[in-house]
Scaffold this motif. Structure first.
Motif, PDB file in Angstrom:
ATOM      1  N   ASN A 109     -79.479  -9.848 -55.619  1.00  0.00           N
ATOM      2  CA  ASN A 109     -78.973  -9.024 -56.722  1.00  0.00           C
ATOM      3  C   ASN A 109     -77.714  -8.270 -56.304  1.00  0.00           C
ATOM      4  O   ASN A 109     -76.872  -7.954 -57.125  1.00  0.00           O
ATOM      5  CB  ASN A 109     -80.040  -8.032 -57.194  1.00  0.00           C
ATOM      6  CG  ASN A 109     -81.004  -8.661 -58.171  1.00  0.00           C
ATOM      7  OD1 ASN A 109     -80.598  -9.119 -59.221  1.00  0.00           O
ATOM      8  ND2 ASN A 109     -82.267  -8.708 -57.800  1.00  0.00           N
ATOM      9  N   HIS A 152     -87.965  -2.589 -55.085  1.00  0.00           N
ATOM     10  CA  HIS A 152     -89.101  -3.491 -55.284  1.00  0.00           C
ATOM     11  C   HIS A 152     -88.762  -4.935 -54.932  1.00  0.00           C
ATOM     12  O   HIS A 152     -89.637  -5.728 -54.677  1.00  0.00           O
ATOM     13  CB  HIS A 152     -89.579  -3.436 -56.731  1.00  0.00           C
ATOM     14  CG  HIS A 152     -88.623  -4.063 -57.691  1.00  0.00           C
ATOM     15  ND1 HIS A 152     -87.383  -3.513 -57.961  1.00  0.00           N
ATOM     16  CD2 HIS A 152     -88.705  -5.189 -58.439  1.00  0.00           C
ATOM     17  CE1 HIS A 152     -86.759  -4.283 -58.840  1.00  0.00           C
ATOM     18  NE2 HIS A 152     -87.524  -5.292 -59.145  1.00  0.00           N
ATOM     19  N   ASN A 197     -84.714 -14.069 -59.413  1.00  0.00           N
ATOM     20  CA  ASN A 197     -84.475 -13.403 -60.693  1.00  0.00           C
ATOM     21  C   ASN A 197     -85.697 -13.501 -61.602  1.00  0.00           C
ATOM     22  O   ASN A 197     -85.958 -12.599 -62.401  1.00  0.00           O
ATOM     23  CB  ASN A 197     -83.251 -14.010 -61.387  1.00  0.00           C
ATOM     24  CG  ASN A 197     -82.673 -13.103 -62.448  1.00  0.00           C
ATOM     25  OD1 ASN A 197     -82.676 -11.878 -62.301  1.00  0.00           O
ATOM     26  ND2 ASN A 197     -82.189 -13.673 -63.543  1.00  0.00           N
ATOM     27  N   TYR A 204     -84.405 -20.060 -55.086  1.00  0.00           N
ATOM     28  CA  TYR A 204     -85.080 -18.882 -54.539  1.00  0.00           C
ATOM     29  C   TYR A 204     -84.327 -17.577 -54.792  1.00  0.00           C
ATOM     30  O   TYR A 204     -84.383 -16.663 -53.969  1.00  0.00           O
ATOM     31  CB  TYR A 204     -85.330 -19.036 -53.023  1.00  0.00           C
ATOM     32  CG  TYR A 204     -85.361 -20.458 -52.522  1.00  0.00           C
ATOM     33  CD1 TYR A 204     -86.391 -21.330 -52.889  1.00  0.00           C
ATOM     34  CD2 TYR A 204     -84.344 -20.955 -51.713  1.00  0.00           C
ATOM     35  CE1 TYR A 204     -86.401 -22.647 -52.445  1.00  0.00           C
ATOM     36  CE2 TYR A 204     -84.343 -22.265 -51.265  1.00  0.00           C
ATOM     37  CZ  TYR A 204     -85.369 -23.107 -51.632  1.00  0.00           C
ATOM     38  OH  TYR A 204     -85.363 -24.391 -51.196  1.00  0.00           O
ATOM     39  N   CYS A 205     -83.633 -17.471 -55.898  1.00  0.00           N
ATOM     40  CA  CYS A 205     -82.848 -16.252 -56.130  1.00  0.00           C
ATOM     41  C   CYS A 205     -83.732 -15.062 -56.456  1.00  0.00           C
ATOM     42  O   CYS A 205     -83.324 -13.921 -56.298  1.00  0.00           O
ATOM     43  CB  CYS A 205     -81.816 -16.468 -57.236  1.00  0.00           C
ATOM     44  SG  CYS A 205     -82.517 -16.465 -58.914  1.00  0.00           S
ATOM     45  N   PHE A 228     -88.771 -13.337 -60.636  1.00  0.00           N
ATOM     46  CA  PHE A 228     -89.661 -12.274 -60.165  1.00  0.00           C
ATOM     47  C   PHE A 228     -89.243 -10.916 -60.750  1.00  0.00           C
ATOM     48  O   PHE A 228     -90.072 -10.104 -61.148  1.00  0.00           O
ATOM     49  CB  PHE A 228     -89.622 -12.257 -58.632  1.00  0.00           C
ATOM     50  CG  PHE A 228     -89.940 -10.947 -57.981  1.00  0.00           C
ATOM     51  CD1 PHE A 228     -91.254 -10.522 -57.839  1.00  0.00           C
ATOM     52  CD2 PHE A 228     -88.919 -10.129 -57.511  1.00  0.00           C
ATOM     53  CE1 PHE A 228     -91.532  -9.300 -57.232  1.00  0.00           C
ATOM     54  CE2 PHE A 228     -89.191  -8.915 -56.906  1.00  0.00           C
ATOM     55  CZ  PHE A 228     -90.507  -8.496 -56.765  1.00  0.00           C
ATOM     56  N   THR A 229     -87.934 -10.708 -60.871  1.00  0.00           N
ATOM     57  CA  THR A 229     -87.452  -9.441 -61.411  1.00  0.00           C
ATOM     58  C   THR A 229     -87.910  -9.222 -62.849  1.00  0.00           C
ATOM     59  O   THR A 229     -88.221  -8.108 -63.247  1.00  0.00           O
ATOM     60  CB  THR A 229     -85.905  -9.387 -61.330  1.00  0.00           C
ATOM     61  OG1 THR A 229     -85.528  -9.473 -59.970  1.00  0.00           O
ATOM     62  CG2 THR A 229     -85.350  -8.107 -61.927  1.00  0.00           C
ATOM     63  N   VAL A 230     -87.952 -10.302 -63.625  1.00  0.00           N
ATOM     64  CA  VAL A 230     -88.342 -10.129 -65.027  1.00  0.00           C
ATOM     65  C   VAL A 230     -89.831 -10.362 -65.251  1.00  0.00           C
ATOM     66  O   VAL A 230     -90.320 -10.173 -66.365  1.00  0.00           O
ATOM     67  CB  VAL A 230     -87.533 -11.048 -65.979  1.00  0.00           C
ATOM     68  CG1 VAL A 230     -86.041 -10.767 -65.850  1.00  0.00           C
ATOM     69  CG2 VAL A 230     -87.809 -12.523 -65.716  1.00  0.00           C
ATOM     70  N   CYS A 231     -90.560 -10.744 -64.213  1.00  0.00           N
ATOM     71  CA  CYS A 231     -91.970 -11.124 -64.421  1.00  0.00           C
ATOM     72  C   CYS A 231     -92.764 -10.893 -63.135  1.00  0.00           C
ATOM     73  O   CYS A 231     -92.789 -11.742 -62.256  1.00  0.00           O
ATOM     74  CB  CYS A 231     -92.011 -12.601 -64.849  1.00  0.00           C
ATOM     75  SG  CYS A 231     -93.658 -13.309 -64.965  1.00  0.00           S
ATOM     76  N   PRO A 232     -93.427  -9.737 -63.029  1.00  0.00           N
ATOM     77  CA  PRO A 232     -94.120  -9.376 -61.790  1.00  0.00           C
ATOM     78  C   PRO A 232     -95.153 -10.398 -61.293  1.00  0.00           C
ATOM     79  O   PRO A 232     -95.317 -10.525 -60.066  1.00  0.00           O
ATOM     80  CB  PRO A 232     -94.783  -8.032 -62.131  1.00  0.00           C
ATOM     81  CG  PRO A 232     -93.971  -7.478 -63.248  1.00  0.00           C
ATOM     82  CD  PRO A 232     -93.475  -8.652 -64.032  1.00  0.00           C
ATOM     83  N   LYS A 268     -91.964 -13.075 -52.197  1.00  0.00           N
ATOM     84  CA  LYS A 268     -91.867 -12.541 -50.830  1.00  0.00           C
ATOM     85  C   LYS A 268     -92.687 -13.378 -49.839  1.00  0.00           C
ATOM     86  O   LYS A 268     -93.784 -13.820 -50.152  1.00  0.00           O
ATOM     87  CB  LYS A 268     -92.390 -11.113 -50.783  1.00  0.00           C
ATOM     88  CG  LYS A 268     -91.473 -10.112 -51.458  1.00  0.00           C
ATOM     89  CD  LYS A 268     -92.093  -8.719 -51.440  1.00  0.00           C
ATOM     90  CE  LYS A 268     -91.523  -7.882 -52.569  1.00  0.00           C
ATOM     91  NZ  LYS A 268     -92.237  -6.617 -52.765  1.00  0.00           N
ATOM     92  N   SER A 289     -84.122 -16.532 -67.245  1.00  0.00           N
ATOM     93  CA  SER A 289     -83.716 -15.807 -66.034  1.00  0.00           C
ATOM     94  C   SER A 289     -83.288 -16.745 -64.913  1.00  0.00           C
ATOM     95  O   SER A 289     -82.710 -16.310 -63.929  1.00  0.00           O
ATOM     96  CB  SER A 289     -84.879 -14.934 -65.534  1.00  0.00           C
ATOM     97  OG  SER A 289     -85.881 -15.748 -64.932  1.00  0.00           O
TER      98      SER A 289
END
Lengths: 408, 356, 408, 356
Positions: free
Chosen positions: B173, B134, B239, B236-237, B241-245, B250, B212
C-alpha cells in the motif's frame, strides 16, 4: 482495348518523381487487366473510395499461401480486374538479380498476368499484381520449374528477408544473406502451409543500422552485434579530423559518453560502449566493430492492430550466427512451440508474451533473465514468486549464514 | 470536571501564530541560504536578517516526554518556537547567532543527534508497521532504526554525491512517497491468500472483493458463497485482504521484503522517477534485519564510489544503464525485475544497444 | 504496571539513531496503554506477525473521519491495546509550533491516550497513537475548545499539507502556507464528512524541489513555477566560480543545455529553460526565479494499489495563486464534480482519468489541450473524433481554400 | 504447349548466382564505403577492389516493360547484374570506374531519376492503397507521388541534418514499418462502422469479431443475431471490418489522413522510436493531396532549419521538447495527440518542467 478517360490520375503523371500511373498505363497498352486497373483506379480517385473486396481463398494445390485473392466489387464495369489476385514470388536474399532471371520473371508474368508488379512488396516478396484464378496453377508450374517458389501469406511464417549484409556492407556482423536463405529453406513447410495462430515474420539485419527495419516489423528480429573492442585506425582518425569536428560530431553525440579525442588520439572505453554504431557509421574508414561477432535476438514487433504497435524486445543478447545455424533454428522451433501452446487465434507472439508474461516465454525457450533484456526493472512491487524461487532465496540465506558473506 | 464546549469544523490554528518573529518579519522575503554543515543551515533575508536552523533526528514515534523536552530546548534558545519537517525531523530555529553554539552543545549533551542537511542521508519516510497497522508484513520503525544505525555517519557528517532518500513501506500500500525513493524497502507477501468461506458472506461484498484485485485473479465461488483466487494470476498484493478480513495473507516464514532503488521526487535536472525493483526478496529478520541493512549499505557505497557530484541514485543508474548497476553491485538479476504488470511495454529493451 | 520482558526489541535501543522503542518505553513507564504496546510489539517481533485487526468504525459525533479505529486480535493478552485508536490532529501549515501549543497537545493526550505520537503521520497530521473508544468525545472537546480540529481519514479530502514555503525558503513561488490554510478551511466539510469515492490528497510545494513530494503522493499537486527570465547576479556568479567548476557542475548538468559560461558572464537562453531548479538550487546566491510567479497543477498520483503507482499529470501548466485563491478553489470543485460523476467506489481520480480518458476530464474542468500536458504525443493512430472536431477541421480547410494559406 | 513440371517447396534461388563477380570475390570483406553524391557511393574491399552503386528512383509499381529497361541498362554497364533496395529503389553496380559516368548519363537520358543516398529523402515506404487493397482509406501510391514531386530536391541533391524517412499507410494496419518513420501519413476513418445485420450470421464469427476490437467496443446483439458497436468506445480502427465484411467503415467524405512524426528504426545515438501523432486529420484530397504535401514539406523545412547535424527528426524533437516542436511548426495541439490508449501512463507529463 477500352480507352479510359482518366483526368484525375493523369495529374499524377506530372512532376519529377517516377509515376506509378505511367507504369500502369504502360502495361495497360497491351494488357487488358492492366488497362482496366487504370480505369478502376480513376474511379477510386473520382469517388474517393476503394472497391476491392476482402480476399477470398485462392491458391495453388498443396499450398495454403503465396497468393492473395483479390476481387473488385465493380467487376462488371471493369471485367479485367474482376479477379485481380496477387502472386508473391519469394525474392532472393538481398534483392540481387541477373537481368536474365528478371526477364524470365517478366515473360511469364506477361503471359498470365497484368504485367504489373511491386518490386518489392512490404514483406520482401517480388509481388506480381493481378491475375485470374484459373491462371494460378500455370503460373506456379512455370515459375517453380524455373527455380522460383512462392512466398508466403496468411497465418504462416512470412517470407524471411534481410539486409544486403556481406554482399556490400563493411558493418555486417554475420552473413545475413546466408542465414536468410538457410531459414527460408529450413522452414518451407511453415511458410507454405499456414498452421500458426497468425503471421510470423523473421528479418535479419547485419548491424544496429537495421536497414530492413527488423526491430519494428518482425516477430523475430536478428540484429548483428559484437563483443570486444572497436578497432581504431588512428591515422584515419587524423584524416577525419581534417574534415570534420570530431568532438562535436562524434564524441559529444556518443550516447554513453565513452569516447574522448584530444586532437591526437581517439580513446574508447569499450566496457561502457553500447554499440550504437554512430561513431563507426560516421568514421567508417577509421573505426571497425570488435572481432567477436554475432547477433542480438529480439522478439515481438508489429503494427498497431490490435492493441497498439510494439517494437521487438531483446531476448537473447548475444548468439553466434554460424553455419549450419543450428542454434538459431532450434531457438525458432522452441519459440513457435510456446506460441502454439499459448496463443489464441490471430494473436501475434508479442501479444501472447504480453498476456502470459515474459517469464513464461523465457523459461519455455530456456533463456535466463538478464538485465540486457530490459531498459529498467519493474516499478510496482507486484510480482510472482514460485515455490522454487523462495526455496532458492532461503537456500542462499542459509549459505550466507554459514559463510558470513552476503550475496545480493 | 466538565468537558469544555466542543467546536466542529474550525480547522487547524492559523500558522501565523506559530511563526517566530524573524519569520513573520521576513515572510516571503528570503534571499538565499547556505548549508553550513550536516546539521546547520542559515537563511538570509533581503532585510539582512539571518535565521539559523539546527536539524535533529527523530524516530517519528515520540513520547509526550520527548516532545516536552523539545519544548524545553525551544524555550531556552528559540523563544519557544520550533518546527518539524516532512521527513519527521525536529528543527530548532535561532535568529541570534550567539544562541547557535549553546543550542547545539545542549542538544548534544542531551543525546539528541543532529544532521540530515545537504548531500547525505536524512530521516527515513516510513509507515506504521507492526506498531500500529493491520496490514503490515514487517515492522517499519525497526527497519528504520536498524538502517539508520548503520548509515548514521551519512546523517551526521559524511557526504554523498547527492541526497539519498530512504523509505520503508510495511506493505505494498506504500503510505507516503515510498515509491519514489533513492532506496526503499517494501514488505511483500509471497503466497496466495486463503479465504475463510464461512465468514465471507457476512463480512465482505462480492463486487468490492473482485474489484479489489489488480490482476483479475478473484472470481465468485458460488458453491461456498465466497470467492476463489486463481494462483496463476495472484501477485499477493493483499488488496483483497484490505477490503475483506476473512481473506488472510500473512505468513511469518514467507513474508519478506524487497528493495527498490533509483526513484526521486524533485525535478532538478531530470524528471521525478519511480523506484525500480532490484532485490525481490529477503527474509524478514527482526529485530535488526541484517541482510536488508547490508544490502542498503552496499548500494549506497557503490553509488558513492561511482556517481558524479550532484547525481541522484536514479540519475547515476540511468547514465550508466541498469545492466551496469547490476554488474557494479553484483546483485543477481531475477525474473521478478522484469515487469509483467502495467509497464512491460515501456520497460523491455527494444534495441541491441546495451552494455555487456 | 506489568513489566514485559522484551529481549528482541531491546536490541533496537542500541546504536546511535534515536530509538522508537525507547520512546515507547518512556511513555510506558506511566501509561498502561503504552506499556502494553511495548509488550504487544515484542510479541510481533517474536512471531514475525502483526496482530492488529481491520479498523472498525469509530469517531466523534458529526464527523465521519479523523479517527482510525484500531483493535488488537490479542487484546486479552494485552488489554491496554485492546482498543488502540489513532486520532489525527490537523497540523498547522508548515509544521510550525510554539512550545506552549505543543505542551497543551501533550497534556491532553497524556490525560486520555497512550502518550505516544507520530510527529507527524504520512499525510501530515499530528498523529496521536492509541486511545479507547469512550475517550474520543472528551479528546475532541478538549482539543477543539483549544483551537485544534481533527484531520481527515477515509473517502474524503485528506488533510492538506505543504512545504515550508515563504516561512523559510527563497524559492517558493507562492504562499504555500497561506494556500494550504485557506484550502483546509474552505473544505472542512469535505474533510470531515467522507462523501467521495475514495481519498483525495492535496499537497502544495513552492517549487520544483517539491519538498512535500506532491508529484508522487497527491491527487492534486500544486507546484510553484514561474515565467520570465531567471534573475542573475553576475558578481555572485564570479564568487561561485572561485569555489566551484561552473561548467562541470551547472552548465553541463542543465537538462535543456540553455546556459553557457565563458568565465566572465553566465548566459541563459530563458526561452529554452524548463525551470528544473538545478542551477538555482546550486547557486542560490547568484540566481533567482523569474518574476511572474504561480503554479503548475498536476493531478492523479498515488501508490501502487490497485493497478500500479502513478505520478501526477500536468493539467494546468500555469495558474496564479493569489488570495482569496478563488480560481484554485473553483478548479478543485470542478475536478470533484467530474470525479463524483465518473468514479466507481474506491477509484482514485487518476484511475478514473485513465478509464475515461484525459479529454473527458479536461473538457469537464474547462482546460484546453496543451503540449505542456504531455511528454510526447500518442503513438498509435487510434483516436476519437467528435462530430465537432471534424466540422472544425472542415471549416479550417474551407477557410484555407479561400485564403490560400494552410494552418496546420 | 504443355506446362512444365511444377515443383513445391524449393524456396527461392540461392542468392549467390545473382551476385556480381566483384561481390562474390569480396563477400564479407568490405573495408569501408564513401558517399560520393546523392546518387552514388563506392564500397572498397580489403582487397582494394571497388564497387560503385548508382541508386535510381522507382514508383514500386513497375510494369514489366520498365523492369526490362532496368535489365537493358544492367546488361550494358553492369554485366547483367542489378539489385533493388528495401525501400524499393533500383541499384546499378559497377566495378569498373570507367563505366560509372556513361551509366549515369544513360540513366539520365532515359529519364530515370538518381538520388536517395545520404542525408536527404529517399523513396517512401508505402502500402497498396486503392490500387490493390481492400481496406484502403486512401491511395498510397498517389500520396507518395505527390509528396516526392514536392520533396524531389531532397532526393536528388539537397541535404538535410540527417535522413528523413517517409512512409504512407492507407489504413491503420500499417503494412511496412510505417510506425517508426521520421514522417508518416496514415489514413484514418472517423466514424463508427455500420453493420449489415442480415449478412452477419452467415459471413462472420461472433467471437472473432468481438475479439478483433482493441477497445472492447463490440458486444453481441442477440436480437439481430449480430453485433452492436458502442460509439463511446470505438476508435474506428477498422479491424472488425477486416474480419467481417458486412461491417462497413468506409466514408468518402469522412475518411482522411493523419500525420505522425519523429520515429526511427536504427539505434544510432538513440534507441528506435515510434512516430507520434501531430496532425490528427486532413481531408482526403486526391489526386494530389495538397494540404498533406504542404504539411510534410513544412515539417521538413522546420527540421532542416533547426536540427543539429546528424540529428534525426525524433532526436531533434526530443532535445527541444514536443511543446517546442508544436510552437516552432505552428501546428495546433489537439486532444487527439493526448494518448488515451495503451501508453497514457508513459506519455503524460509528470513534472512541472517544460518550456513555455
Amino acid at each position: 482495348m477500352k480507352k479510359y478517360n482518366t483526368p484525375l490520375i493523369d495529374q499524377l503523371e506530372k512532376g519529377p518523381w517516377p509515376s506509378f500511373v505511367t507504369e500502369m498505363k504502360k502495361a495497360g497498352k497491351t494488357n487488358e487487366m492492366a488497362n482496366d486497373a487504370v480505369g478502376h483506379l480513376e474511379k477510386c480517385y473520382t469517388t474517393k473510395m476503394g472497391y476491392w473486396k476482402h480476399g477470398g481463398i485462392v491458391g495453388v494445390l498443396g499450398y495454403g499461401g503465396g497468393v492473395i485473392g483479390r476481387y473488385s466489387e465493380i467487376g462488371d464495369e471493369f471485367p479485367g480486374v474482376a479477379h485481380f489476385h496477387t502472386v508473391r514470388l519469394n525474392q532472393p536474399s538481398g534483392f540481387f538479380y541477373t537481368s536474365k532471371a528478371l526477364r524470365e520473371i517478366c515473360d511469364i508474368w506477361d503471359k498470365y498476368g497484368s504485367g504489373l508488379t511491386n518490386v518489392h512488396g512490404s514483406t520482401g516478396d517480388l509481388v506480381l499484381l493481378g491475375t485470374k484464378t484459373d491462371a494460378l496453377e500455370a503460373i506456379f508450374a512455370e515459375y517453380s520449374s524455373r527455380g522460383w517458389d512462392l512466398g508466403s501469406s496468411g497465418s504462416a511464417l512470412r517470407t524471411p528477408s534481410c539486409c544486403v549484409g556481406p554482399g556490400r556492407c563493411e558493418w555486417t556482423m554475420y552473413d545475413t544473406l546466408g542465414l536468410n536463405y538457410a531459414l527460408t529453406q529450413e522452414f518451407q513447410d511453415e511458410m507454405h502451409r499456414p498452421t500458426f495462430s497468425y503471421k510470423f515474420k523473421i528479418k535479419s539485419s547485419g548491424c544496429a543500422c537495421d536497414c530492413v527495419a527488423s526491430i519494428a516489423r518482425a516477430d523475430m528480429s536478428i540484429i548483428g552485434t559484437w563483443k570486444g573492442d572497436i578497432q581504431i585506425d588512428q591515422n584515419e582518425v587524423k584524416n577525419y579530423a581534417s574534415k570534420m569536428n570530431i568532438n562535436a560530431e562524434i564524441i559529444n553525440m556518443c550516447p554513453t559518453q565513452c569516447m574522448s579525442y584530444d586532437g591526437k588520439e581517439l580513446k574508447i572505453n569499450n566496457a561502457e560502449c553500447s554499440r550504437c554504431m554512430h561513431c563507426i557509421a560516421k568514421m567508417t574508414k577509421a573505426l571497425k566493430p570488435g572481432k567477436e561477432r554475432g547477433a542480438t535476438i529480439c522478439i515481438g514487433s508489429k503494427a498497431p492492430i490490435v492493441v497498439g504497435s510494439l517494437l521487438s524486445w531483446v531476448i537473447v543478447p548475444f548468439i553466434k550466427i554460424e553455419e549450419p545455424y543450428t542454434e538459431v533454428k532450434e531457438l525458432i522451433r522452441k519459440i513457435w512451440d510456446w506460441w502454439d501452446e499459448n496463443a489464441k487465434p490471430r494473436e501475434r507472439i508479442g501479444e501472447v508474451i504480453e498476456m502470459k508474461g515474459m517469464r513464461s516465454f523465457l523459461e519455455a525457450i530456456g533463456v535466463p533473465p538478464m538485465p540486457q533484456q530490459i531498459k529498467e526493472p519493474r516499478k510496482d512491487p507486484f510480482m510472482f514468486y514460485t515455490e522454487d524461487d523462495i526455496a532458492s532465496y532461503k537456500a542462499k540465506e542459509a549459505e550466507e549464514k554459514k559463510t558470513g558473506k552476503y550475496k545480493f | 470536571m466538565a468537558l469544555p464546549q466542543r467546536k466542529t469544523d474550525i480547522g487547524p490554528p492559523h500558522f501565523e501564530q506559530f511563526l517566530p518573529p524573524v519569520i513573520k518579519k521576513n515572510y516571503g522575503k528570503w534571499k538565499y541560504h547556505e548549508v553550513l554543515s550536516h546539521n546547520t543551515m542559515v537563511h538570509v533575508a533581503e532585510s539582512g536578517d539571518k535565521l539559523w536552523t539546527v536539524r535533529v533526528a527523530s524516530p517519528r514515534i515520540l513520547s509526550t516526554d520527548t516532545i516536552r523536552e523539545h519544548c524545553d530546548i525551544a524555550e531556552k534558545y528559540c523563544g519557544g518556537y520550533l518546527r518539524y519537517t516532512t521527513r519527521n525531523n525536529a528543527e530548532f530555529l535561532v535568529s541570534d547567532e550567539k544562541q547557535l553554539e549553546p543550542l547545539k552543545k545542549d542538544l548534544a549533551s542531551r543525546g539528541f543527534k543532529m544532521g540530515g542537511i545537504g548531500y547525505g542521508i536524512t530521516n527515513v519516510v516510513h509507515t506504521q508497521g507492526w506498531v500500529h497497522c493491520h496490514s503490515a508484513a514487517t515492522d517499519a520503525s525497526g527497519l528504520v532504526k536498524a538502517m539508520m544505525d548503520e548509515l548514521f555517519e551519512y546523517f551526521e557528517s559524511k557526504s554523498l554525491p547527492n541526497k539519498v532518500r530512504l523509505a520503508v513501506a510495511c506493505c505494498v500500500n506504500m503510505c507516503g512517497a515510498v515509491h519514489c525513493s533513492d532506496i526503499a524497502v517494501v514488505a511483500v507477501h509471497t503466497k496466495v491468500p486463503t479465504v475463510k468461506h464461512d465468514l465471507f458472506k457476512n463480512m465482505c461484498e462480492l463486487p468490492t472483493v473482485i474489484g479489489s484485485c489488480p490482476t483479475r485473479a478473484i472470481s465468485p465461488d458460488p458453491a461456498n458463497k465466497s470467492v476463489k483466487i486463481n494462483p496463476d494470476k495472484c501477485m499477493y498484493c493483499g488488496n483483497c485482504f484490505t477490503v475483506c478480513p476473512p481473506i488472510s495473507i500473512k505468513d511469518p516464514e514467507r513474508d519478506g521484503v524487497a528493495i527498490v532503488v533509483g526513484g526521486k521526487i524533485n525535478s532538478l535536472r531530470s524528471n521525478p522517477k519511480f523506484s525500480k525493483l532490484v532485490i525481490p526478496y529477503i527474509s524478514n529478520e527482526p529485530p535488526r534485519w541484517p541482510k536488508v541493512v547490508a544490502a542498503i549499505k552496499h548500494i549506497v557505497e557503490v553509488y558513492a564510489a561511482n556517481a558524479r557530484k550532484h547525481e541522484r541514485m536514479g540519475e547515476w543508474i540511468e547514465r550508466i544503464g541498469w545492466e551496469r548497476f547490476f554488474s557494479l553491485t553484483g546483485i543477481d538479476f531475477t525474473f521478478q525485475s522484469i515487469d509483467d504488470f502495467t509497464f512491460m511495454r515501456d520497460t523491455m529493451r527494444t534495441a541491441s544497444t546495451f552494455k555487456w
